[in-house]
Design a protein around this motif. Sequence first.
Motif, PDB file in Angstrom:
ATOM      1  N   LEU A  76       0.849  -1.188   0.000  1.00 26.54           N
ATOM      2  CA  LEU A  76       0.000   0.000   0.000  1.00 26.54           C
ATOM      3  C   LEU A  76       0.886   1.240   0.000  1.00 26.54           C
ATOM      4  O   LEU A  76       1.093   1.881   1.035  1.00 26.54           O
ATOM      5  CB  LEU A  76      -0.936   0.002   1.210  1.00 26.54           C
ATOM      6  CG  LEU A  76      -1.974  -1.122   1.273  1.00 26.54           C
ATOM      7  CD1 LEU A  76      -2.760  -1.069   2.573  1.00 26.54           C
ATOM      8  CD2 LEU A  76      -2.930  -1.037   0.087  1.00 26.54           C
ATOM      9  N   GLY A  77       1.447   1.540  -1.148  1.00 26.27           N
ATOM     10  CA  GLY A  77       2.343   2.690  -1.234  1.00 26.27           C
ATOM     11  C   GLY A  77       1.641   4.019  -1.009  1.00 26.27           C
ATOM     12  O   GLY A  77       2.257   4.995  -0.561  1.00 26.27           O
ATOM     13  N   ALA A 143       7.995   1.591   5.004  1.00 29.21           N
ATOM     14  CA  ALA A 143       6.942   0.626   4.705  1.00 29.21           C
ATOM     15  C   ALA A 143       7.501  -0.695   4.198  1.00 29.21           C
ATOM     16  O   ALA A 143       6.818  -1.723   4.268  1.00 29.21           O
ATOM     17  CB  ALA A 143       5.975   1.215   3.684  1.00 29.21           C
ATOM     18  N   MET A 144       8.730  -0.714   3.695  1.00 26.60           N
ATOM     19  CA  MET A 144       9.315  -1.949   3.178  1.00 26.60           C
ATOM     20  C   MET A 144       9.560  -2.967   4.289  1.00 26.60           C
ATOM     21  O   MET A 144       9.249  -4.148   4.154  1.00 26.60           O
ATOM     22  CB  MET A 144      10.630  -1.635   2.463  1.00 26.60           C
ATOM     23  CG  MET A 144      10.438  -0.911   1.133  1.00 26.60           C
ATOM     24  SD  MET A 144       9.579  -1.926  -0.078  1.00 26.60           S
ATOM     25  CE  MET A 144      10.754  -3.254  -0.262  1.00 26.60           C
ATOM     26  N   GLU A 145      10.126  -2.538   5.420  1.00 27.34           N
ATOM     27  CA  GLU A 145      10.428  -3.449   6.522  1.00 27.34           C
ATOM     28  C   GLU A 145       9.696  -3.075   7.807  1.00 27.34           C
ATOM     29  O   GLU A 145       9.902  -3.696   8.839  1.00 27.34           O
ATOM     30  CB  GLU A 145      11.937  -3.484   6.785  1.00 27.34           C
ATOM     31  CG  GLU A 145      12.739  -4.069   5.638  1.00 27.34           C
ATOM     32  CD  GLU A 145      14.198  -4.258   6.003  1.00 27.34           C
ATOM     33  OE1 GLU A 145      14.572  -3.845   7.107  1.00 27.34           O
ATOM     34  OE2 GLU A 145      14.937  -4.826   5.177  1.00 27.34           O
ATOM     35  N   GLY A 146       8.845  -2.070   7.752  1.00 33.50           N
ATOM     36  CA  GLY A 146       8.078  -1.706   8.922  1.00 33.50           C
ATOM     37  C   GLY A 146       8.884  -0.866   9.902  1.00 33.50           C
ATOM     38  O   GLY A 146      10.074  -0.604   9.718  1.00 33.50           O
ATOM     39  N   TYR A 210       4.426  -6.591   6.914  1.00 30.77           N
ATOM     40  CA  TYR A 210       5.295  -5.528   7.427  1.00 30.77           C
ATOM     41  C   TYR A 210       4.454  -4.265   7.550  1.00 30.77           C
ATOM     42  O   TYR A 210       3.703  -3.914   6.625  1.00 30.77           O
ATOM     43  CB  TYR A 210       6.470  -5.281   6.474  1.00 30.77           C
ATOM     44  CG  TYR A 210       7.400  -6.458   6.336  1.00 30.77           C
ATOM     45  CD1 TYR A 210       8.590  -6.511   7.039  1.00 30.77           C
ATOM     46  CD2 TYR A 210       7.092  -7.525   5.484  1.00 30.77           C
ATOM     47  CE1 TYR A 210       9.460  -7.582   6.912  1.00 30.77           C
ATOM     48  CE2 TYR A 210       7.947  -8.600   5.347  1.00 30.77           C
ATOM     49  CZ  TYR A 210       9.125  -8.617   6.070  1.00 30.77           C
ATOM     50  OH  TYR A 210       9.976  -9.693   5.934  1.00 30.77           O
ATOM     51  N   GLY A 211       4.571  -3.591   8.661  1.00 28.72           N
ATOM     52  CA  GLY A 211       3.749  -2.403   8.853  1.00 28.72           C
ATOM     53  C   GLY A 211       4.403  -1.418   9.803  1.00 28.72           C
ATOM     54  O   GLY A 211       5.525  -1.623  10.285  1.00 28.72           O
ATOM     55  N   ILE A 212       3.687  -0.346  10.056  1.00 28.21           N
ATOM     56  CA  ILE A 212       4.145   0.708  10.962  1.00 28.21           C
ATOM     57  C   ILE A 212       3.254   0.691  12.192  1.00 28.21           C
ATOM     58  O   ILE A 212       2.027   0.812  12.095  1.00 28.21           O
ATOM     59  CB  ILE A 212       4.091   2.094  10.279  1.00 28.21           C
ATOM     60  CG1 ILE A 212       4.971   2.082   9.025  1.00 28.21           C
ATOM     61  CG2 ILE A 212       4.556   3.178  11.239  1.00 28.21           C
ATOM     62  CD1 ILE A 212       4.912   3.381   8.241  1.00 28.21           C
ATOM     63  N   ARG A 213       3.878   0.523  13.319  1.00 25.90           N
ATOM     64  CA  ARG A 213       3.161   0.475  14.602  1.00 25.90           C
ATOM     65  C   ARG A 213       3.306   1.823  15.303  1.00 25.90           C
ATOM     66  O   ARG A 213       4.397   2.392  15.358  1.00 25.90           O
ATOM     67  CB  ARG A 213       3.727  -0.640  15.489  1.00 25.90           C
ATOM     68  CG  ARG A 213       3.150  -0.668  16.900  1.00 25.90           C
ATOM     69  CD  ARG A 213       3.902  -1.681  17.758  1.00 25.90           C
ATOM     70  NE  ARG A 213       3.487  -1.607  19.146  1.00 25.90           N
ATOM     71  CZ  ARG A 213       2.555  -2.375  19.696  1.00 25.90           C
ATOM     72  NH1 ARG A 213       1.956  -3.289  18.955  1.00 25.90           N
ATOM     73  NH2 ARG A 213       2.241  -2.254  20.965  1.00 25.90           N
TER      74      ARG A 213
END
Length: 304
Positions: A76-77, A143-146, A210-213
Amino acid sequence: MIVTPHQRQTTCAESPHIPGAGCSQDGDCRKGEAADTGNGVMTGKCLLGSGNGSGTCEIFAWCPVEKPTKPTKPLLGKAEDFTVYIKNSICFPKFNFSKTNVLHTENPNFLKFCRFGSKTPYCPVFRLGTIVSYTGNDFQKMAMEGGVIGIEIEWNCDLDQAPSACRPHYSFRRLDKFTEPSATAGYNFRFARYYHDVNGVEFRTLMKVYGIRFDVLVSGKAGKFNIIPLLVNVGTALALMGAGAFFCDFVLLYLIKKSHFYRDKKYEQIRMSSQKFLSRHLVNGEQDSGQADGQGPLGPATHS
């Protein structure tokens, strides 16, 4: 996201990237045991490769196992244009004061169109790409590795001022180790969706995402003037000043090696004979009643 579809509980070869999964004969695979980071339980068989004398142990697990590949681009760019609404309330029950980080307005569309900024501190609607930029990072790379981002909301309120002066202060920082290669860098987790085929046999689709927390950390303190604590603190300070002087004198008079020097400077010692003492009293208007009674010159004296 890494998707491993149609996994079923059966036997297959362990991933060659798992430590302890390599083998050259069946004796290298301990039946009933599993590698520390393996995907299943060993069956005791060694599945050799294409004629090179090495292979991997067979396991009973959800097969096929996940491939150790990494995504080449974010799924999801455009997610950096997504928004997150962070509603926060603060309460100081000692002062019977509470407040939220949302502007009190009768406009029902306020939160639909506002975005957080220096001119709109009471609009807690944040654009994801903007939050990442506040930490000095690029959204597409993260976003690639979170990653893990801490959003700190701090309330420091002087309640002697107007309630409008009590406002939240936001700060953003990245929490995971991203400056150096590490197993703890980034952020990812796995989950699975389970299904049944026409025969009732269960299978699943495994997804490693992989995401952003975002971790929201809230802290605050408030104060208000009160005359009683002020008087108590002033009295305590004065008492401590007196105790300090007493302690210093005690150390200088009795504990240091040259205490006699300080004692001579602090106290003046006067020595005189009894005759001089009696003469000084007679000069000051005192008479010797002992002589009148027939006693010696050193008898008891009375004031005239």
